[in-house]
Each structure stands twice: as structure tokens, then as C-alpha cells.
Design an enzyme around this catalytic site. Structure first.
Site, mmCIF file in Angstrom:
data_model
loop_
_atom_site.group_PDB
_atom_site.id
_atom_site.type_symbol
_atom_site.label_atom_id
_atom_site.label_comp_id
_atom_site.label_asym_id
_atom_site.label_seq_id
_atom_site.Cartn_x
_atom_site.Cartn_y
_atom_site.Cartn_z
ATOM 1 N N LYS A 49 -5.143 -3.690 25.709
ATOM 2 C CA LYS A 49 -3.694 -3.528 25.693
ATOM 3 C C LYS A 49 -3.356 -2.569 24.566
ATOM 4 C CE LYS A 49 -3.209 -8.390 26.801
ATOM 5 N NZ LYS A 49 -3.845 -8.159 28.073
ATOM 6 N N TYR B 1 4.270 -6.885 30.814
ATOM 7 C CA TYR B 1 3.591 -6.538 32.071
ATOM 8 C C TYR B 1 4.376 -5.445 32.788
ATOM 9 C CZ TYR B 1 1.064 -10.927 31.506
ATOM 10 O OH TYR B 1 0.285 -11.932 31.031
ATOM 11 N N HIS C 198 -2.259 -6.915 34.916
ATOM 12 C CA HIS C 198 -2.564 -7.309 33.545
ATOM 13 C C HIS C 198 -1.478 -6.732 32.664
ATOM 14 C CE1 HIS C 198 -6.418 -9.128 34.097
ATOM 15 N NE2 HIS C 198 -6.833 -8.124 34.843
#
Lengths: 305, 711
Positions: free
Chosen positions: A276, A237, A245
């Protein structure tokens, strides 16, 4: 409870129970989170809502990597809880024992006092509400019946009077104070003050081989959380996980480790799917440890062609 | 090199059924009727009450026993082993179609795509219809556009919300400040007012009174910009700051009319300082803007048409500049205003829009009298405005455009030409193919046409340039000779396509088809339907193929003839053979990071149902006999939980079920014994166990079950 707002003094003891590094004090948890970016995972069930596991409470479990990092930074030391318990509890005698029992009792009493206070307030509120409701109903009824029948209004008034009296008498009888404390199960079998002041330097906690990557990411001010949920070693993070997120799902490989191309596809696919970047990293054994950071990381993204 | 134009459907062996019209699924069923490249010969059905059917059955049975028909397809499909790609390439069209339609889809990972590259190329070359790739691209673009639009709307909503919140906060702070000020008052001892709390509130109110509700620009500008301004203002001596502004305001509100026209808008002050300056400067320096306002207002009519819009000034400086230079520099504009507006009709169609002038220069040119028109066009050629500078007519569709422009010119009556250009368009229809020559040709033709009518040497060029003005709508239309030009789309592309078929279009088929090693070996060894050729075009036997594939299944191919029993090819092939034998259609699963994907009938019909992960399992006691073996096994079997979660998530995201297939690896045997066992014997020693795995979330699964029950 008494030391709940005391300032945190380093080094912090981390009890190791059944191979897990657990923290029981909420102040220590917040302190580590805000100062050292160590988040850990809450694993305790919440007593009020035990039939769910979405929201969890204390204790907080630290990853071995986190524990090791704290030990390396000399912020914390590890206490083998079982050994310490045996050592301390068997030799607990005389005034020490008395003090310990007294502390348990006082905790129990305080818990009882708080619980009673809460329940009394609750019942008072409820009764007041009830009474108000009845009175309002009675008033309405009397207004309706006023023209037709005088007797019924009298009856309603007396009823409301009766209703008002009854809760008052019950409330007065309710606070029956008793001196028996609540039974308390302490999280640790020793008080924090009894812990060794100058702990002997312990052996490093055993960590998985991904520790260099963890340390590397942590040193770059990332918050690192375990990534099992997303099929990786760490979720990384950019700030506190409550606010952000995660940006990366990191997987560590050894420098010469062979892995299947298919794993890259899977990781890249999954990372892209959950927005991601799939990050792989490893420690270069050729770089000397004193010559800066020896960990190299690579991001893999799924390019839609 | 294949000549495809003669028969556009040459890619297919079977003729597609034309009548009666089949639905798509029926077509697919017919096309993919055979699940494997094998032929079967079942006996005809016996109908008990029909004695003839018994004879039929007997006849077929006898003929099949006497002369058994071959279940193999003759000749066999052939493929070429390519060691670089570790796959078997199928290059000839018959084999590609044959294998594709009979359940072998090769390595291609594009989902459900056919080997239709060639068709796509032909379609693209002919521009007959959009290829599926183009359609997909278009769909994606539309989707992207929709997403952008959605994101924009969301963003706007957020901005709106923020604005409202900011407003609310501002009001709140003003209200709060009102109360806090009264408390802070005692600190301000220097205040001129004697009493402490009450008068203060008065000052505040007074300061509020200074600011009238912002109904006009001046009021808006005179509002304070921050709280400090406000404070300053409220506590400063009254006569010093607020009054001049207020005076000015009054004065100006008279001088500045509400902004109903562009001039007024431009002449509005941009800031408070402007305002002040203006007010103070007014007596000494009479405002030019204000003075000129009257005449200019008359000059600039309210913008009801394009001409007026173009005439409007773009900035205040324009404005200032305008009136002084009006008479001297640009009289043409005003002189020609009326004729121009007559020429440019209100834009009701694309033609008119295109015909509109793009700048003032255009206007002035257009407005010139007819006799000077040629000269004007020559100028146009040199000038840099968009009207005249159009890229040269490279597109083959220039001619219709020219026609349309000409039509416009005819209509407007500038050039007294007749509609003789129809013939030009008729001829352009057949030259649509070759781009370069076509453009040249069309230029010539157009220029001829113009030369015949106009006679001027320079005009043809200009006309050609004009003609390319708009393509998107007109491109589709082609005009046949003798047919009146029709803008509404009375297109006759048949003419173009007929012309096209006369010229052979040669495209080299670059598409080939790659079989995985497992697929190729199953076709060769399991079904006997494929002949694998090596680099010298000689067929490879199954034995050789087996060992070659095993050697090549390692990344750097192993040269060692002693092969371990757990090399990737054997493990994969065992599983492949297992599922193929059970009737599944098996494809490679690299795109979903698994080993294989199982389709019920094939990727054409449905999505894959299962994803296969192969895990070697070393249960034989040989593998745990010594420490070295144990370590080896540990290395091979080691898979982390995070790996498992990753794969599982990927698979369940694409709505497939994950199957873990454990292959029990037998102990190794030496080369001679293996040779003796043969391929059958070697493969027979493996066992396969399957486990279906899925992620199960207690709270979510309950919801989904309820949904199922509802449905």
C-alpha cells in the site's frame, strides 16, 4: 422479517447503543454500501459458527465518522436507543402493547415454522439416503447368495422390507405441530414504524480529529474502512473492499502537529510491506471551508535504493 | 591521502591469521573478541597439582598491585563533534577499526556492513575481485530476473486458462444457440422454408456444414467471425453468399499449397477480403505471386544456414520485387552464394558467430574475389553495417580480441598473415591500468603489427575496429609473451597485477564513521575510551558534553541552560546505558522505526533480537500537581493505538521482539542543584521499566507451537 424487502426510505435511523452506531437490518446495510459507499464493520457473531471470529455477521458497526457523514448528508439520523426505549417502553399500553406482543409472537411462530421445515427436510433426506443404501446392500448380498442359499435371500428381503417400513412410520409421526412460538429476542425494543418521522436535528456525533481526511477521501469515491489492523487511521479502497485490496493506508495529522520522523519510517515501511502507499493528510486551517477542499494528502513510499 | 597499494590490507590493525585456515565464524570470533574497548587483566588459572602455577599467580598478582596496568587503550580514540549531523565523526583508521571491532557500530544503518569502502574502492580499481556491493547488486539483479521470470510464467498460465475458458464458453454458446434458435424461429416469418422448427435445424446444420473443420488457412479465413455472421449466413439465400466462397475455396485450395516454406507463408492471404479479391481477380489479373512461385522456390533454398536465412525475403513486397529485379539489380547475391556459404562455416563457436555476416551487403562484399578485398574493406569502413562499425578500442582488452579475429582470418585464409601478433598481446598486458593512454598505445601496437604484415595504409584502422568485436569472454584473458594464444582461458592475470603494483594508486579515504550522541557519551563518560574534540581540536569534558548533547537533542538546539529532565538525550542515554551495562550491543533503530536495536553480540554475528521503544513515564506526583503539568504530560504520553499497531507490525515483520521501555522521569531541579549532583547524580534519578509486547493471534499461535513441537 415482514419488512425485509421493503424499499429503504430515507432518512435511516441509526441506533446508538453504548456509544456505538449499530445497524441491524441487512437491507439498510446493503443499501448504504451500494449507494453511499459506507461499509462499516460487521461485529456480530454468527449463531451457527460461534467459535470463530474470522467471519462475522450483523449487527454492523459504523465508525463515528461514517455516522456523521450520513447525518451530514441527511441520509440518516441518530436515535439514542436507551432514551428511546425508556420513553417508548414505559408508556407502552393498551392496543400498542398488544400489537407489539403480537408481532413478537408472530415472529416466533414463523421462526418455528422455518426451523421445523428445515429439520424435517433434513431428516427426510437422511432417511431416504439410508434406505437407499440398505436396499443396495441387500441387493448385492442377495446377488451373491442367490446360488448358494435361497433362504438367506428371503431373510435379506424381509429385512430390507422392515427397514423400509420403519423410517416411514417415524416420518409420519415426526411432524407434530405445536403452537408455542420460539422465544425471540428483538434487536430493537420498538418497531421501526414507531420511530419519529421528523427527527429533531441532533447534535453531530463526536468524531476524531481525522474526520476531514475521511470526508475528503470519501468524497473522492474511495471506500474507507477503519485501519487499525494496518496501524493507520483508515484503509482506503479504490472500490468495494470485497473486490479490491486497499491502495492506501491513511493517517491523519493536524496541520501543525509535530510528529516523529520515526513514525514516517514505520508507516512507510509497513505500507510498502503490505503493498500500500502510506498516505498522510491533514486539513489546512488557512483555507476557507467554502473555498473547496481544504484537505491535502501526501503519499510516502519506501524507495529501495 | 593514503597510499594503499603498498599494503592492500592496511585498513586493519591486526594481522589476519593466515594458517591454519580458520572458518569464517572463527575469524569473526577472533576479530570481534573484545566486547568493549577496555582491557582486563585476569589472574592466570591456578592448577593445584602444579606448584609453579601458584608462583605464577602470585607473581602476576604482585606485579598488578604494585604497578596496576591501565585498562584503557592508549592513546584514546578520538572523534570530532559535528553539530550539523549531531554526531561524533571518527575519521582516523585506527579509531574506526578499533571501535567497530569492539562493539560500537555507529550510526550507519546498512545492516551488518563493515567500514570497508576503501577496500571496495581498491578492489574496484584493480578489478581483482568483485566487491561485496557488486556481489549484492548482482544477486539482487538475479533475484529480480527470477521474479520476472516467475511472473511471466504465472501470466502465461493465466492466459492459457483464460483461453481455455473462452473456448469452453464459445462451445457452450454455440450449443445454446442451437437450442435457442429453434425457439426464435417463429419470429423469422420471411424465411423461405415452409415448416417451422425442423427445417430450421436443418439450415443450421447446413450452415455448419459450410464450415469445414479448419485444417488450412483458407478454411480458417472462411470461418465466420461472429454469431451475426453466422446468422446472416444461415438465413440468407443459399446460392448468394456461401457458394462463391465455397467455389473459391475449392479452387484456391488447389492453387495454394500448404505453407511449408517461407514463400508460401508470405503468399497466403491475410483476410477473407483478400481471398475474395484474389478469387475474383484471378481470371482477369493473373496472380503474379502464383506465377513466380515456381522459380522463386528454386531460388530460396530451405533455410539451413545463415546465408540462406539472410537471403530469405522479409515481406511479400520483397518477394514481388525480388523476381523482377533479380537479374538486373542483385546478381551478386546469387553469384556469390556458393562461395559465401563455404566461407561461413556453421556457427559452432563465438568466433564463428561473430564472423558471420550481418547483412546481405556483408555477404556480397565477402563473396568478392580476393584481389578486390582491399577495396571492399575500404567500402566497409564507409558502410553502416554492424560488422565494420564497431566503437573504437577504448577498452584495454582490445588486443586479445584483435588476436582472435586475426586468428580467424588466418584460419579462413583470406589474409596470409603469420601468427606474429602474440608479441603484441604480451605488451598489452602491462598497460591495462590507464584506460585512455592504453587504448592509444594498443592501437599503435596493433597498427604496427598490421603495418608490418599488410603494408597497406588503411588496413590498420580497419583491423583495430574489428578487434573490439566481443569483450565478455575474452576480457578475462591476458596473454603472456611467448605463450601461444589460448582461448580456453589459460589466463595469467598475475602479469597484470604485478604490473599494477609498480604504479602507486592513490585513493582518498572518504569513509568515516559517525557515532550517535549516546554512543559517544557512553564511550567518553561510561568507558573513558573516547576523546571528543570540538572544532578547535580541543577535547570536551564530560560535563560539557552532557549538556551540549542535551541541548542538541532538540531539533533546533536549545540555547537555554535550564533543561527539562525529559529531554530526548537523557531519556535515550538512560536506556542506552542500561542495556550497555547489561552487556547488550545497542545500535540505533531508525531503520525499523524504533529507538534502539539490541544485538546479542553485535550485528556481525546475528540479527537484532529486540527493538526498543522509549516512552517517558511521568509517575512522579510533581507531574500531576497542576493542570498545566497534566496537559503537558498528556501531550507527551499520547500515543494512538494505530501507532502501536504500526510499530508492532513493522517490528514483528522483521522478526524482532518489541520492548516498551518506560523511563520514569524525575521532577526537575534547578541548575545549581543539578551541577552539584553531577552527571552520576542526574542519571541516578531515572528508573527504567521494560515490557515486552507481541502480537498474539489465537488461531495462528497454536499452529506455530505445533510446528515447534514437530521440529
Amino acid at each position: 422479517m415482514s419488512e425485509s424487502f421493503a424499499p429503504i426510505s430515507e432518512p435511516i435511523p441509526i441506533p446508538k447503543i453504548a456509544g456505538r452506531y449499530l445497524l441491524f437490518d441487512v437491507n439498510v446495510v446493503t443499501y448504504l454500501r451500494s449507494t453511499y459507499h459506507i461499509c462499516g464493520v460487521l461485529i456480530g457473531s454468527i449463531p451457527q459458527i460461534p467459535q470463530q471470529n474470522v467471519f462475522l455477521g450483523l449487527p454492523l458497526e459504523l465508525m463515528p465518522e461514517e455516522a456523521k457523514l450520513l447525518v451530514e448528508k441527511e441520509v440518516a439520523y441518530i436515535v439514542d436507543d436507551v432514551a428511546w426505549h425508556k420513553e417508548r417502553f414505559n408508556t407502552l399500553e393498551g392496543s400498542d402493547k398488544k400489537k407489539y406482543l403480537e408481532s413478537l409472537r408472530s415472529k416466533g411462530l414463523e421462526a418455528r415454522r422455518i426451523a421445523e421445515g428445515v429439520s424435517r427436510k433434513k431428516s427426510e433426506n437422511a432417511l431416504a439416503k439410508q434406505a437407499a443404501q440398505r436396499r443396495r446392500k441387500a441387493v448385492e448380498a442377495s446377488a451373491e447368495d442367490h446360488n448358494t442359499n435361497e433362504d438367506t435371500t428371503d431373510g435379506a428381503a424381509s429385512e430390507s422390507l422392515f427397514n423400509d417400513v420403519r423410517p416411514a412410520s417415524r416420518a409420519s409421526s415426526a411432524p407434530s405441530t405445536s403452537d408455542t412460538p420460539f422465544p425471540v429476542t428483538p434487536t430493537t425494543s420498538y418497531s421501526p414504524s414507531s420511530l419519529p418521522e421528523n427527527p429533531t436535528p441532533q447534535a453531530d456525533p463526536p468524531v476524531p480529529s481525522s474526520y476531514p481526511l475521511f470526508k475528503h477521501l470519501h468524497s473522492r469515491n474511495y471506500f474507507v474502512m477503519p485501519g487499525l489492523r494496518f496501524g493507520c487511521d483508515y484503509n482506503v479502497y479504490p472500490g468495494d473492499p470485497l473486490r479490491f485490496h486497499s491502495h492506501f493506508s491513511a493517517t491523519s495529522y493536524d496541520w501543525d502537529e509535530e510528529f516523529s520522523m520515526i513514525d514516517l519510517i514505520g508507516g512507510g515501511r509497513l505500507g510498502t510491506r503490505v503493498k500500500k502507499a502510506f498516505l498522510i493528510g491533514g486539513k489546512d486551517p488557512c483555507v476557507e471551508p467554502d473555498k473547496g477542499d481544504s484537505v491535502r494528502t501526501f503519499c510516502i513510499e519506501w524507495g529501495g535504493m | 591521502m593514503t597510499d594503499v597499494t603498498q599494503k592492500p590490507q592496511s585498513g586493519e590493525d591486526k594481522p589476519r591469521p593466515s594458517e591454519p585456515r580458520l572458518t569464517r565464524s572463527q575469524q569473526l570470533n577472533k576479530l570481534y573478541a573484545l566486547p568493549a574497548p577496555l582491557r582486563t587483566f585476569p589472574l592466570p588459572t591456578l592448577v593445584p597439582h602444579n606448584p609453579l602455577s601458584l608462583f605464577h599467580v602470585l607473581y602476576v598478582w604482585l606485579s598488578q598491585t604494585i604497578k596496576p596496568p591501565s585498562s584503557h587503550i592508549e592513546p584514546l580514540y578520538d572523534g570530532h563533534w559535528s553539530p550539523e549531523t549531531r554526531s561524533v565523526h571518527i575519521t582516523d583508521g585506527r579509531s574506526v577499526r578499533g571501535l567497530w571491532e569492539q562493539g560500537f557500530y555507529g550510526k550507519g544503518s546498512l545492516s551488518r556492513s563493515e567500514p570497508n569502502w576503501m577496500k571496495g574502492q581498491i578492489a574496484r580499481a584493480n578489478k581483482l575481485r568483485a566487491t561485496s556491493e557488486e556481489l549484492t547488486r548482482q544477486r539482487r539483479e538475479e533475484r529480480q530476473q527470477a521474479k520476472w521470470e516467475r511472473a511471466r510464467k504465472e501470466r502465461e498460465a493465466i492466459d492459457q486458462k483464460l483461453l481455455e475458458e473462452a473456448k469452453a464458453v464459445l462451445e457452450e454458446t454455440v450449443a445454446n444457440d442451437d437450442s435457442t434458435w429453434t425457439e426464435e424461429k417463429p419470429l423469422n416469418e420471411s424465411d423461405t422454408i415452409s415448416t417451422i422448427s425442423e427445417p430450421d435445424r436443418n439450415t443450421w446444420r447446413r450452415s455448419l456444414k459450410f464450415f469445414p473443420s479448419p485444417v488450412g488457412p483458407i478454411e480458417l479465413l472462411s470461418l465466420p467471425n461472429s454469431l451475426s455472421d453466422l446468422e446472416h449466413w444461415a438465413y440468407d439465400d443459399e446460392p448468394v453468399s456461401p457458394t462463391p466462397i465455397e467455389e473459391g475455396t475449392r479452387h484456391r485450395s488447389r492453387s495454394m499449397p500448404s505453407p511449408v516454406g517461407p514463400i508460401e507463408l508470405l503468399s497466403l492471404p491475410n483476410s477473407s477480403s483478400d481471398l475474395k479479391q484474389w478469387v475474383y481477380d484471378e481470371p482477369s489479373n493473373p496472380n503474379p505471386i502464383k506465377e513466380d512461385m515456381g522459380p522463386r522456390k528454386q531460388q530460396f533454398l530451405p533455410p539451413v544456414g545463415p546465408t540462406e536465412l539472410l537471403l530469405l525475403p522479409n515481406s511479400s513486397s520483397d518477394l514481388e520485387h525480388g523476381p523482377y529485379n533479380d537479374v538486373a539489380a542483385s546478381p551478386a547475391i546469387h553469384l556469390k552464394e556458393t562461395p559465401v556459404s563455404q566461407q561461413c562455416a556453421a556457427p559452432t563457436g563465438p568466433l564463428e558467430i561473430l564472423a558471420l555476416p550481418n547483412s546481405l551487403e556483408d555477404l556480397s562484399l565477402r563473396g568478392k574475389p580476393l584481389e578486390s578485398r582491399d577495396h571492399a574493406e575500404a567500402e566497409l569502413d564507409k558502410s553502416t553495417n554492424g560488422y565494420s562499425h564497431i566503437p573504437n578500442g577504448i577498452e584495454p582488452d582490445t588486443a586479445p580480441g584483435a588476436e582472435i579475429n586475426d586468428k580467424w582470418t588466418n584460419d579462413s585464409g583470406v589474409n596470409g598473415r603469420t601468427g606474429s601478433e602474440t608479441s603484441v598481446n604480451g605488451t598489452t598486458a602491462d598497460i591495462r591500468d590507464e584506460a585512455s593512454s592504453n587504448s592509444v598505445q594498443s592501437e599503435e601496437i596493433v597498427s604496427n603489427g598490421f603495418a608490418s604484415t599488410n603494408g597497406a595504409p588503411e588496413t590498420p584502422k580497419i583491423k583495430r575496429q574489428k578487434s573490439v568485436r566481443f569483450s565478455p569472454t575474452v576480457e578475462q584473458n591476458t596473454f603472456i609473451e611467448g605463450e601461444p594464444p589460448n582461448l580456453e582461458g589459460g589466463s595469467s592475470s598475475t602479469a597484470a597485477s604485478i604490473e599494477l603494483q609498480e604504479k602507486p594508486l592513490v585513493i582518498q579515504d572518504q569513509e568515516h564513521f559517525q557515532l550517535m550522541m549516546e554512543e559517544a557519551f557512553f564511550l567518553s563518560y561510561g568507558l573513558g575510551a573516547l576523546k571528543v574534540l570540538d572544532s578547535t581540536n580541543s577535547p570536551i569534558s564530560n560535563e560539557d558534553l552532557f549538556y551540549m548533547f542535551r541541548r542538541y537533542s532538540h531539533f533546533t538546539p536549545v540555547s537555554n541552560p535550564i533543561l527539562s529532565p525529559d529531554d530526548p538525550f537523557v531519556l535515550n542515554y538512560v536506556v542506552y546505558h542500561h542495556y550497555r551495562s547489561l552487556g547488550w550491543c545497542v545500535r540505533g533503530g531508525a531503520k525499523f522505526s524504533c529507538d534502539f536495536l539490541l544485538y546479542n553480540r553485535g550485528p556481525v554475528f546475528s540479527h537484532a533480537e529486540f527493538a526498543i521503544i522509549i516512552i517517558p513515564s511521568y509517575t512522579d506526583p510533581y507531574w500531576s500537581s497542576d493542570v498545566f503539568m497534566q496537559n503537558y504530560v498528556k501531550g507527551r504520553e499520547k500515543k494512538s493505538w494505530s501507532w502501536m499497531h504500526c510499530i508492532n507490525r513493522v517490528i514483528s515483520q522483521v522478526k524482532k521482539k518489541l520492548v516498551l521501555v518506560y523511563v520514569d522521569v524525575p521532577p526537575p531541579v534547578d541548575t545549581d542543584a543539578e551541577r552539584k549532583l553531577g552527571i552520576d547524580g542526574v542519571l541516578g534519578r531515572y528508573k527504567v521499566r521494560e515490557f515486552v509486547m507481541r502480537r498474539w493471534l489465537s488461531n495462528r499461535e497454536r499452529g506455530s507451537n505445533e510446528e515447534k513441537e514437530k521440529a
